[in-house]
Scaffold this active site. Structure first.
Site: not given
Length: 293
Positions: A212, A250
């Protein structure tokens, strides 16, 4: 075979008597995990009944290791107590510590990952779903029923949700192991660590890497793949549409300027010979196509 977690792993749960610890201990046991004890100094000497298994509660990790021979622990404790729990496990000689807790302060993560590494303890996480070797053991919160059978794919992922999706879409092929390494800025086990382990695992034929935005872990993994990995690797990178400067889900998933973009990661992986899917479903299709060759 599998990586990091096998049918012979003896698992403790730190925080087993809390709500999340109880729920996921029951799920781990149902998946065949050998959960040998829980740790809670305030409830030492008690035991907890889980369906057809009763699990003892010990006061310290050292006592639990001495009593059960545990070599893995799963940490379900609040963020402010996580560092102490990990350090206690490392001091007790636990080889693998799976830190589920999210919201762990970065300076705590820096301290306990360095402490554990110096003592030969591997950390998975923090802020991760854990890892599963289907048909053998499950340490964490990955739903075992999404991929009930062992298979030929090794999966390493920053994202818990995408771990679940890829496992579900490829459940008929199955996985040797799936490792959710976590998406915080500081984590104990990297993509590279898992790539190296999957390369050595004779039952893993293909590796799926899920990354990511944020940081350079995927670019470093790309370099490692080009130099050290002989098995095919299929990847997916989340975050192509993420706005610059904003953390997305995150704590480590943030793009600053030109660093850490999904496009840069995709380019690095493709330059290393990795096929990168544009969506999770396309990534699963690419895996099937490669295994069918």
């Amino acid at each position: 075979m599998a990586i990091h977690l096998t049918k012979d792993s003896k698992v403790l749960v730190q925080g087993m008597t809390g709500a999340e610890g109880m729920k996921h201990t029951r799920r781990m046991l149902a998946a065949g995990t050998d959960v040998v004890g829980g740790v809670n100094p305030r409830k030492a000497g008690q035991s907890v009944a889980f369906d057809d298994r009763t699990v003892p509660v010990l006061g310290t990790v050292r006592e639990a290791v001495d009593a059960t021979g545990a070599d893995v622990t799963v940490v379900f404790v609040p963020p402010q107590f996580t560092a102490a729990a990990v350090i206690e496990a490392a001091d007790a000689g636990i080889g693998l510590v799976v830190v589920i807790t999210e919201g762990v302060p970065v300076h705590d993560a820096v301290a306990f990952t360095a402490y554990a590494k110096a003592r030969g303890t591997r950390i998975i996480g923090p802020n991760c779903p854990g890892l599963i070797s289907p048909g053998q053991s499950n340490a964490g919160i990955i739903p075992a029923d999404i991929a009930p059978q062992p298979g030929r794919i090794g999966l390493v992922s920053k994202s818990g949700t995408l771990t679940y999706q890829l496992m579900h879409e490829l459940r008929d092929i199955g996985f040797s192991s799936a490792v959710g390494i976590g998406g915080d800025p500081v984590i104990g086990t990297s993509h590279i660590d898992c790539l190296a382990a999957f390369e050595q695992d004779p039952d893993t034929e293909l590796i799926v890497l899920i990354g990511e935005i944020g940081g350079d872990a995927e670019e470093r993994a790309a370099t490692y793949i080009s130099e050290q990995i002989s098995k095919p690797v299929i990847a997916y990178i989340a975050g192509f549409t993420a706005p610059e400067g904003r953390t997305m889900g995150h704590a480590g998933a943030i793009v600053s300027g030109s660093a850490g973009t999904a496009q840069a990661k995709k380019a690095a992986l493709e330059a290393a010979g990795v096929t990168v899917g544009s969506t999770p479903t396309e990534t699963a299709r690419l895996v099937r196509s490669r295994l069918d060759r």
